[in-house]
Scaffold this active site. Structure first.
Site, PDB file in Angstrom:
ATOM      1  CB  CYS A 124       9.242 -10.084   4.717  1.00  0.00           C
ATOM      2  SG  CYS A 124      10.323 -10.758   3.406  1.00  0.00           S
ATOM      3  CG  LEU A 125       4.958  -6.582   3.253  1.00  0.00           C
ATOM      4  CD1 LEU A 125       4.424  -5.465   4.079  1.00  0.00           C
ATOM      5  CD2 LEU A 125       3.852  -7.268   2.328  1.00  0.00           C
TER       6      LEU A 125
END
EC number: 2.1.3.3
Length: 155
Positions: A124-125
């Site tokens: 999800c960075l």
């Protein structure tokens, strides 16, 4: 769902910290018909209450749940390999200890060798190189940028 055409029957392998993102996967995977294989280092497991709910959901919905400390065992036959940050906000002072505990948990092409032939990767960075190497992160199997775009529409 966009990539595979549906979620039912997919196997998701979470390799990393037993954090809030994993716990969201845990509370929803079985209800969506997905099998979940989780690898966390000892001491970094998900909340026991969430684990109990997940075990109940897996029984109710007929899905499989595996909890292990072995990343390759979790990745075995998985369609989706997922990880997240190992050092969340407020845990910065634990960085040295956490990086030591998570040695061997980086997702690499070696990890993917035991995954299903149609494997994909999610994160999800923002990502750190110790969590997933560049070869996987920038590979055609990586869906992180599509994932980021989809998140944009929910914000």
């Amino acid at each position: 769902q966009e990539h595979y055409g549906g979620l039912k029957g997919l196997t998701v392998a979470w390799i990393g910290d037993g954090n809030n993102v994993l716990q969201s996967f845990m509370t929803s995977a079985a209800k969506l018909g997905m099998h979940l294989r989780i690898a966390t280092p000892r001491g970094f497991e998900p909340d026991l209450r969430i684990t109990k709910i997940t075990e109940q959901n897996s029984k109710e919905y007929g899905t499989k749940l595996l909890l292990t400390t072995d990343p390759l065992e979790a990745a075995d036959s998985a369609n989706v390999l997922v990880t997240d940050t190992w050092i969340s906000m407020g845990q910065e002072e634990e960085k040295k200890e956490r990086l030591k505990a998570f040695q061997g948990y980086q997702i690499t092409m070696q990890t993917a060798k035991s995954a299903a032939s149609n494997w994909t990767f999610l994160h999800c960075l923002p990502r750190k190189p110790e969590e997933v190497d560049d070869e996987v992160f920038y590979s055609p199997q990586s869906l992180v940028f599509q994932e980021a775009e989809n998140r944009k529409w929910t914000i």
